[in-house]
Write an enzyme that holds these catalytic residues in place. Sequence first.
Site, short mmCIF file in Angstrom:
data_model
loop_
_atom_site.label_atom_id
_atom_site.label_comp_id
_atom_site.label_asym_id
_atom_site.label_seq_id
_atom_site.Cartn_x
_atom_site.Cartn_y
_atom_site.Cartn_z
N TYR A 98 86.93 58.35 -26.85
CA TYR A 98 88.13 58.49 -27.67
C TYR A 98 89.30 57.75 -27.04
O TYR A 98 89.35 57.52 -25.84
CB TYR A 98 88.49 59.96 -27.92
CG TYR A 98 89.04 60.70 -26.73
CD1 TYR A 98 90.40 60.77 -26.50
CD2 TYR A 98 88.19 61.32 -25.83
CE1 TYR A 98 90.91 61.45 -25.42
CE2 TYR A 98 88.68 62.00 -24.74
CZ TYR A 98 90.05 62.07 -24.54
OH TYR A 98 90.55 62.73 -23.45
N CYS A 99 90.22 57.34 -27.91
CA CYS A 99 91.47 56.71 -27.49
C CYS A 99 92.58 57.47 -28.22
O CYS A 99 92.39 58.61 -28.62
CB CYS A 99 91.46 55.22 -27.83
SG CYS A 99 91.21 54.87 -29.57
N ALA A 100 93.71 56.84 -28.43
CA ALA A 100 94.81 57.53 -29.11
C ALA A 100 94.57 57.63 -30.61
O ALA A 100 94.73 58.70 -31.20
CB ALA A 100 96.13 56.81 -28.84
N ILE A 127 92.45 60.99 -30.16
CA ILE A 127 93.01 62.28 -29.75
C ILE A 127 94.05 62.77 -30.75
O ILE A 127 94.27 63.97 -30.87
CB ILE A 127 93.57 62.23 -28.31
CG1 ILE A 127 93.75 63.66 -27.78
CG2 ILE A 127 94.85 61.41 -28.26
CD1 ILE A 127 93.90 63.77 -26.30
#
Length: 140
Positions: A98-100, A127
Amino acid sequence: MDQLITFVQNHPGLFVALAVVVVLLVANEIHGNLAGGKRLTALEAVRFINDRDPVIIDLRNAADFKRGHLLNAVNAPFAKFDEYVGQFRDKTRPVLLYCALGTMGSSVAEKLRKQGYAEVYPLRGGINAWLMNSLPVTVK
């Protein structure tokens, strides 16, 4: 229906712009599924974490990671991911990325699959989607 036809006749530029946006959104989803495989929603990820105990990789920078991340996540920033990939030796263990915003996970997932990792799943929406579903994060 008559109002829709009248609107399209009076505002063809807006209608074309809407059509282009819809086509781009559909194309983005199709590309994400083809290139990055299945992407998990936040709620699917919760079940995946509970059932499969994946390696959880946070692709954000270290400062964002320190502000809050998924429990048991490992920080491997996207910009330097190649330096960190050696940490993840067990290629049979599932991986959750996951990233932003969920934009970088698909490209990293594709890279990991090419290196022989069996199961790699990006988190759809990153996220931010996790937090929008009121799911917990930790700073430890």
